[in-house]
Design a protein around this motif. Structure first.
Motif, mmCIF file in Angstrom:
data_model
loop_
_atom_site.group_PDB
_atom_site.id
_atom_site.type_symbol
_atom_site.label_atom_id
_atom_site.label_comp_id
_atom_site.label_asym_id
_atom_site.label_seq_id
_atom_site.Cartn_x
_atom_site.Cartn_y
_atom_site.Cartn_z
ATOM 1 N N ASP A 176 0.831 -1.208 0.000
ATOM 2 C CA ASP A 176 0.000 0.000 0.000
ATOM 3 C C ASP A 176 0.867 1.261 0.000
ATOM 4 O O ASP A 176 0.619 2.211 0.749
ATOM 5 N N PRO A 212 -0.699 4.274 -4.667
ATOM 6 C CA PRO A 212 -1.299 3.039 -4.143
ATOM 7 C C PRO A 212 -2.814 3.055 -4.336
ATOM 8 O O PRO A 212 -3.410 4.109 -4.573
ATOM 9 N N GLY A 213 -3.421 1.874 -4.222
ATOM 10 C CA GLY A 213 -4.876 1.797 -4.254
ATOM 11 C C GLY A 213 -5.478 1.248 -5.524
ATOM 12 O O GLY A 213 -6.687 1.019 -5.592
ATOM 13 N N LYS A 214 -4.678 1.012 -6.566
ATOM 14 C CA LYS A 214 -5.208 0.435 -7.798
ATOM 15 C C LYS A 214 -5.463 -1.056 -7.611
ATOM 16 O O LYS A 214 -4.852 -1.704 -6.753
ATOM 17 N N SER A 215 -6.340 -1.612 -8.426
ATOM 18 C CA SER A 215 -6.497 -3.056 -8.432
ATOM 19 C C SER A 215 -5.217 -3.677 -8.989
ATOM 20 O O SER A 215 -4.451 -3.031 -9.722
#
Length: 243
Positions: A176, A212-215
C-alpha cells in the motif's frame, strides 16, 4: 567481428570487478555486522567503483534520470543485466531486493543481502511461493527502505519479450505504498551472457510514481504500459534497433 583488444579490456574489467566485490565485502564486513548502515555503505562503495571502472576500462558511462525514490516505496524495474542492479543500487539510499531464495546461502553476498532486508522468494510452486513471499514482505517491512522487484522475474535481452508476473502486483497491494517504475537500456552494452562490454551511455530512468490503491490487474497493466515504451526509447537512443 569482435575487437580482441576490447574483449580483453572487458575481461580485465570483469575480473577486477569481482575482485573489488570480494575485497570491499571483507573490508566492510565488521561494520556491516555491527550496523545495517555499514552493509549499505559497503554496497554503495562497490556500485560506485563498478560505474567508475566501467567508464575507465570499457568506455561504458552511466546515468540516472528522473527523481530518485526516497522513503518507503516499491521500485518495479526493467532488468536486462547485472549493470541495472548496480545503477539502481548506487542511486537509492536504502535498497533491498526481492531475490531468489538460493542467494541467501551465497558466501558474503547472502550476508549483505539479509542485512539490508532483501526478501528471499522460493520460485517453485506458485501458490506456496506467493504465500511465502507475502510473509517475507511483511517481515522485510521491519527494515525501512526502497524495495526493488523485477516484474518479469529475470533478465530480458533487448528486443525480447517476457510477460510481467503478478507477484509484483501482489506486493504492491500488500505494501500500500507508491510504486516507482524504472526503465533501462543497459542490455545494449552489458549483455546477459558473455564477456564483451560495449562503450556508450547506459541509463536507468525512474518514471512517475503510480499511487497506491489500484487493483492488481490495473496496476500490472500500468507498469507494463510505462516501463516497456520507456525502455524502448532508451534503447533506441543507444542505437539499438529491434530485430
Amino acid at each position: 567481428m569482435t575487437n580482441p583488444f576490447r574483449w580483453l579490456l572487458s575481461l580485465v574489467f570483469i575480473v577486477q570487478m569481482y575482485l573489488a566485490m570480494l575485497i570491499l565485502a571483507i573490508v566492510y564486513m565488521p561494520y556491516a555486522i555491527w550496523s545495517r548502515a555499514g552493509a549499505w555503505a559497503g554496497i554503495h562503495a562497490f556500485c560506485r567503483w563498478v560505474r567508475f571502472s566501467a567508464a575507465i576500462l570499457v568506455g561504458l558511462r552511466s546515468e540516472i534520470r528522473g527523481t530518485v525514490p526516497e522513503g518507503e516505496v516499491l521500485i518495479a524495474a526493467k532488468h536486462q543485466s547485472f549493470f541495472d542492479i548496480i545503477l539502481i543500487t548506487s542511486a537509492v539510499r536504502r535498497p533491498k531486493f526481492v531475490m531468489k531464495k538460493e542467494l541467501k546461502w551465497a558466501p558474503l553476498l547472502g550476508l549483505y543481502a539479509l542485512r539490508i532486508g532483501c526478501i528471499p522468494v522460493d520460485r517453485g510452486k506458485k501458490g506456496r511461493a506467493i504465500a511465502e513471499m507475502k510473509r517475507a514482505v511483511a517481515e522485510g517491512a521491519k527494515v525501512p527502505g526502497q524495495l526493488i522487484i523485477y516484474p518479469q522475474g529475470t533478465r530480458v535481452a533487448p528486443g525480447a519479450t517476457l510477460p510481467y508476473k503478478v507477484g509484483t502486483g501482489i506486493i504492491y497491494a500488500q505494501m500500500d505504498k507508491p510504486c516507482i517504475p524504472a526503465a533501462t537500456n543497459v542490455g545494449v552494452f552489458w549483455p546477459r551472457h558473455g564477456i564483451l562490454r560495449k562503450p556508450g551511455l547506459a541509463v536507468v530512468e525512474f518514471l512517475p510514481a503510480i499511487a497506491p490503491g489500484k487493483s492488481i490487474s490495473d496496476f500490472m497493466a500500468d507498469i507494463e504500459a510505462v516501463i516497456e515504451p520507456a525502455s524502448d526509447r532508451l534503447m533506441a537512443e543507444a542505437g539499438f534497433t529491434a530485430p
